[in-house]
Design a protein around this motif. Structure first.
Motif, PDB file in Angstrom:
ATOM      1  N   TYR A 275       3.200   8.949  10.753  1.00 25.47           N
ATOM      2  CA  TYR A 275       1.861   8.673  11.268  1.00 25.47           C
ATOM      3  C   TYR A 275       1.645   7.218  11.664  1.00 25.47           C
ATOM      4  N   ILE A 276       2.345   6.292  11.015  1.00 24.66           N
ATOM      5  CA  ILE A 276       2.215   4.880  11.380  1.00 24.66           C
ATOM      6  C   ILE A 276       3.604   4.253  11.438  1.00 24.66           C
ATOM      7  N   PRO A 277       3.777   3.230  12.299  1.00 27.08           N
ATOM      8  CA  PRO A 277       5.064   2.543  12.336  1.00 27.08           C
ATOM      9  C   PRO A 277       5.234   1.638  11.106  1.00 27.08           C
ATOM     10  N   GLU A 278       6.465   1.305  10.817  1.00 29.01           N
ATOM     11  CA  GLU A 278       6.767   0.496   9.623  1.00 29.01           C
ATOM     12  C   GLU A 278       6.030  -0.837   9.622  1.00 29.01           C
ATOM     13  N   ASP A 279       5.846  -1.432  10.794  1.00 32.80           N
ATOM     14  CA  ASP A 279       5.192  -2.746  10.837  1.00 32.80           C
ATOM     15  C   ASP A 279       3.687  -2.681  10.553  1.00 32.80           C
ATOM     16  N   GLN A 280       3.138  -1.480  10.366  1.00 33.94           N
ATOM     17  CA  GLN A 280       1.722  -1.344  10.006  1.00 33.94           C
ATOM     18  C   GLN A 280       1.522  -1.095   8.504  1.00 33.94           C
ATOM     19  N   ILE A 281       2.601  -1.095   7.732  1.00 32.43           N
ATOM     20  CA  ILE A 281       2.481  -0.954   6.273  1.00 32.43           C
ATOM     21  C   ILE A 281       1.940  -2.263   5.721  1.00 32.43           C
ATOM     22  N   LYS A 282       0.800  -2.196   5.060  1.00 28.18           N
ATOM     23  CA  LYS A 282       0.180  -3.404   4.517  1.00 28.18           C
ATOM     24  C   LYS A 282       0.900  -3.829   3.240  1.00 28.18           C
ATOM     25  N   SER A 283       1.288  -5.111   3.207  1.00 31.61           N
ATOM     26  CA  SER A 283       1.975  -5.650   2.032  1.00 31.61           C
ATOM     27  C   SER A 283       1.694  -7.135   1.935  1.00 31.61           C
ATOM     28  N   MET A 284       1.939  -7.680   0.762  1.00 33.03           N
ATOM     29  CA  MET A 284       1.780  -9.114   0.561  1.00 33.03           C
ATOM     30  C   MET A 284       2.581  -9.559  -0.648  1.00 33.03           C
ATOM     31  N   LYS A 285       3.058 -10.798  -0.606  1.00 30.74           N
ATOM     32  CA  LYS A 285       3.734 -11.391  -1.749  1.00 30.74           C
ATOM     33  C   LYS A 285       2.735 -12.238  -2.503  1.00 30.74           C
ATOM     34  N   VAL A 286       2.769 -12.114  -3.829  1.00 30.81           N
ATOM     35  CA  VAL A 286       1.848 -12.864  -4.680  1.00 30.81           C
ATOM     36  C   VAL A 286       2.593 -13.439  -5.868  1.00 30.81           C
ATOM     37  N   LYS A 287       2.047 -14.502  -6.407  1.00 30.24           N
ATOM     38  CA  LYS A 287       2.551 -15.078  -7.651  1.00 30.24           C
ATOM     39  C   LYS A 287       1.743 -14.447  -8.779  1.00 30.24           C
TER      40      LYS A 287
ATOM     41  N   SER B  63       0.852  -1.191   0.000  1.00 30.17           N
ATOM     42  CA  SER B  63       0.000   0.000   0.000  1.00 30.17           C
ATOM     43  C   SER B  63       0.889   1.243   0.000  1.00 30.17           C
ATOM     44  N   SER B  64       0.896   1.973  -1.102  1.00 30.15           N
ATOM     45  CA  SER B  64       1.706   3.197  -1.184  1.00 30.15           C
ATOM     46  C   SER B  64       1.206   4.271  -0.226  1.00 30.15           C
ATOM     47  N   ASP B  65      -0.092   4.270   0.066  1.00 31.76           N
ATOM     48  CA  ASP B  65      -0.615   5.220   1.045  1.00 31.76           C
ATOM     49  C   ASP B  65       0.006   4.951   2.413  1.00 31.76           C
ATOM     50  N   ASP B  66       0.135   3.662   2.775  1.00 31.90           N
ATOM     51  CA  ASP B  66       0.756   3.318   4.053  1.00 31.90           C
ATOM     52  C   ASP B  66       2.224   3.737   4.083  1.00 31.90           C
ATOM     53  N   VAL B  67       2.923   3.551   2.972  1.00 28.91           N
ATOM     54  CA  VAL B  67       4.327   3.965   2.904  1.00 28.91           C
ATOM     55  C   VAL B  67       4.438   5.469   3.143  1.00 28.91           C
ATOM     56  N   ALA B  68       3.535   6.243   2.527  1.00 27.00           N
ATOM     57  CA  ALA B  68       3.550   7.700   2.708  1.00 27.00           C
ATOM     58  C   ALA B  68       3.235   8.074   4.157  1.00 27.00           C
ATOM     59  N   LEU B  69       2.288   7.385   4.771  1.00 27.93           N
ATOM     60  CA  LEU B  69       1.956   7.664   6.173  1.00 27.93           C
ATOM     61  C   LEU B  69       3.143   7.344   7.088  1.00 27.93           C
ATOM     62  N   HIS B  70       3.846   6.262   6.787  1.00 32.53           N
ATOM     63  CA  HIS B  70       5.032   5.905   7.575  1.00 32.53           C
ATOM     64  C   HIS B  70       6.127   6.961   7.419  1.00 32.53           C
ATOM     65  N   ARG B  71       6.359   7.407   6.197  1.00 34.02           N
ATOM     66  CA  ARG B  71       7.392   8.423   5.953  1.00 34.02           C
ATOM     67  C   ARG B  71       7.104   9.717   6.706  1.00 34.02           C
ATOM     68  N   ARG B  72       5.832  10.010   6.877  1.00 36.65           N
ATOM     69  CA  ARG B  72       5.439  11.239   7.580  1.00 36.65           C
ATOM     70  C   ARG B  72       5.320  11.030   9.097  1.00 36.65           C
TER      71      ARG B  72
END
Length: 139
Positions: free
Chosen positions: A23-35, A12-21
């Motif tokens: 607002y949220i810790p890095e471990d709250q950035i939503k991500s997933m690996k997919v095939k 989630s790029s929105d989460d990355v932006a919130l972390h950079r600012r």
């Protein structure tokens, strides 16, 4: 010609932006690996509704998509989503296709990451002409 799959990470790029600012810790950035099915004949990134929900991606547009069988459907466009593959990343929008279909990595995100399909080995690779950093053409 065979079928090529690659493991990619969607973030989630929105989460990355919130972390950079801060607002949220890095471990709250939503991500997933997919095939993902890699198809340079397709245009964009295509994801499922469940991936959209897991990453909490917001609707930014609606478009029509022509499927491989020639049928046309209205789809939701969501984003921004960051795609990572090896040492590459790109921030793109994604089309959401209903049902449990394969994730599809199309030509636009592939170009943005400067990756290629190795046809002989049926795998996605970093462009060997620019192995350390993505190269974009501005001409």
């Amino acid at each position: 010609m065979g079928i090529t799959y690659a493991e990619i990470e969607l973030i989630s790029s929105d989460d990355v932006a919130l972390h950079r600012r801060g607002y949220i810790p890095e471990d709250q950035i939503k991500s997933m690996k997919v095939k993902a099915l890699v198809d340079n004949g397709a245009s964009l990134l295509m994801i499922t509704e469940s991936i959209k929900n897991q990453l909490n991606l917001l609707k930014i547009d609606e478009q029509q998509a022509e499927l491989a069988d020639g049928s046309v459907m209205d789809v939701e466009v969501v984003g921004p989503v960051e795609i990572r593959f090896e040492n590459r990343k790109a921030i793109v929008s994604a089309m959401v296709i209903p049902g449990e279909v394969e994730v599809l990595l199309g030509a636009i995100p592939m170009q943005a990451m400067d990756v290629l399909i190795d046809i002989k080995q049926e795998r996605l690779i970093v462009n060997p002409k620019s192995p350390d950093i993505a190269r974009m053409f501005l001409k």
